[in-house]
Design a protein around this motif. Structure first.
Motif, mmCIF file in Angstrom:
data_model
loop_
_atom_site.group_PDB
_atom_site.id
_atom_site.type_symbol
_atom_site.label_atom_id
_atom_site.label_comp_id
_atom_site.label_asym_id
_atom_site.label_seq_id
_atom_site.Cartn_x
_atom_site.Cartn_y
_atom_site.Cartn_z
ATOM 1 N N ILE A 31 28.353 47.023 37.697
ATOM 2 C CA ILE A 31 28.287 45.945 36.699
ATOM 3 C C ILE A 31 27.904 44.636 37.392
ATOM 4 O O ILE A 31 28.010 43.562 36.815
ATOM 5 C CB ILE A 31 29.615 45.776 35.921
ATOM 6 N N ASP A 32 27.464 44.745 38.632
ATOM 7 C CA ASP A 32 27.147 43.563 39.423
ATOM 8 C C ASP A 32 25.969 42.766 38.871
ATOM 9 O O ASP A 32 25.737 41.627 39.279
ATOM 10 C CB ASP A 32 26.875 43.953 40.877
ATOM 11 N N CYS A 33 25.227 43.335 37.934
ATOM 12 C CA CYS A 33 24.116 42.605 37.310
ATOM 13 C C CYS A 33 24.622 41.519 36.362
ATOM 14 O O CYS A 33 23.852 40.656 35.936
ATOM 15 C CB CYS A 33 23.206 43.571 36.569
ATOM 16 N N LEU A 34 25.897 41.537 36.035
ATOM 17 C CA LEU A 34 26.464 40.515 35.154
ATOM 18 C C LEU A 34 26.708 39.254 35.975
ATOM 19 O O LEU A 34 27.666 39.161 36.731
ATOM 20 C CB LEU A 34 27.767 41.011 34.516
ATOM 21 N N VAL A 90 25.398 35.604 31.712
ATOM 22 C CA VAL A 90 26.497 35.437 30.743
ATOM 23 C C VAL A 90 27.390 34.273 31.193
ATOM 24 O O VAL A 90 28.512 34.456 31.644
ATOM 25 C CB VAL A 90 27.315 36.747 30.588
ATOM 26 N N PRO A 91 26.892 33.051 31.074
ATOM 27 C CA PRO A 91 27.594 31.894 31.645
ATOM 28 C C PRO A 91 28.951 31.584 31.029
ATOM 29 O O PRO A 91 29.789 30.967 31.686
ATOM 30 C CB PRO A 91 26.618 30.738 31.422
ATOM 31 N N THR A 132 32.753 49.987 43.557
ATOM 32 C CA THR A 132 32.901 48.619 44.060
ATOM 33 C C THR A 132 32.490 47.665 42.942
ATOM 34 O O THR A 132 31.712 48.029 42.062
ATOM 35 C CB THR A 132 32.019 48.333 45.299
ATOM 36 N N VAL A 133 33.020 46.471 43.011
ATOM 37 C CA VAL A 133 32.688 45.452 42.015
ATOM 38 C C VAL A 133 32.567 44.110 42.735
ATOM 39 O O VAL A 133 33.452 43.725 43.495
ATOM 40 C CB VAL A 133 33.773 45.354 40.913
ATOM 41 N N THR A 134 31.464 43.424 42.482
ATOM 42 C CA THR A 134 31.268 42.071 42.996
ATOM 43 C C THR A 134 30.807 41.221 41.824
ATOM 44 O O THR A 134 29.713 41.423 41.304
ATOM 45 C CB THR A 134 30.201 42.042 44.111
ATOM 46 N N LEU A 135 31.669 40.314 41.412
ATOM 47 C CA LEU A 135 31.359 39.458 40.271
ATOM 48 C C LEU A 135 31.522 37.996 40.655
ATOM 49 O O LEU A 135 32.387 37.654 41.456
ATOM 50 C CB LEU A 135 32.285 39.764 39.095
ATOM 51 N N ALA A 136 30.724 37.147 40.039
ATOM 52 C CA ALA A 136 30.862 35.699 40.168
ATOM 53 C C ALA A 136 30.707 35.120 38.769
ATOM 54 O O ALA A 136 29.625 34.710 38.368
ATOM 55 C CB ALA A 136 29.842 35.132 41.132
ATOM 56 N N LEU A 137 31.803 35.159 38.026
ATOM 57 C CA LEU A 137 31.822 34.681 36.641
ATOM 58 C C LEU A 137 32.948 33.656 36.521
ATOM 59 O O LEU A 137 34.105 34.009 36.299
ATOM 60 C CB LEU A 137 32.040 35.862 35.680
#
Length: 135
Positions: A16-19, A24-25, A39-44
């Protein structure tokens, strides 16, 4: 209008790292349970609720890019614990609810503090920690 809630559960997703914040600000709530995430890497920055239950996570993701998370559900993964494994949670000052239930976390009671409770002391807002169903 801006997307604030997204549910991508039950989709066999491997990532889901494309989010991203650009895509999606204003996303506040993300449900990505029952996928195949390892694995998950998010910056939201505005994300406040994150559900990653029933995936294949073996290690805690680094949540420094999501400082607003208040509810984090990691139930039914394969999270292993060792000293320092919870450090990715340190960047979550707003975290109030953490669900680690049914992860197969198998540590002796004498190490409970150093592996889980000690690191959770760096979470000033934490009021609920669910460890049910771990051996």
């Amino acid at each position: 209008s801006a997307l604030v809630k997204l549910d991508v559960s039950y989709n066999r997703l491997a990532s889901i790292d494309c989010l991203t914040a650009e895509l999606v600000p204003f996303l506040h709530e993300l449900h990505a349970g029952n996928n195949q995430l390892t694995t998950v890497t998010l910056a939201l920055p505005h994300l406040s609720i994150l559900t990653l239950s029933s995936n294949r996570l073996r290690a805690f993701p680094d949540f420094r890019g999501c400082p607003s998370i208040r509810t984090l559900v990691l139930r039914r993964n394969q999270l292993g614990l060792h000293p320092g494994s919870c450090k990715g949670l340190g960047g979550l000052p707003a975290l109030r609810r953490l669900d680690l239930s049914r992860n197969g976390i198998d540590i002796p009671p004498s190490l409970l503090y150093s592996y889980i409770l000690g690191p959770c002391r760096s979470l000033p807002s934490l009021v609920s920690l669910d460890l049910r169903g771990n051996p």
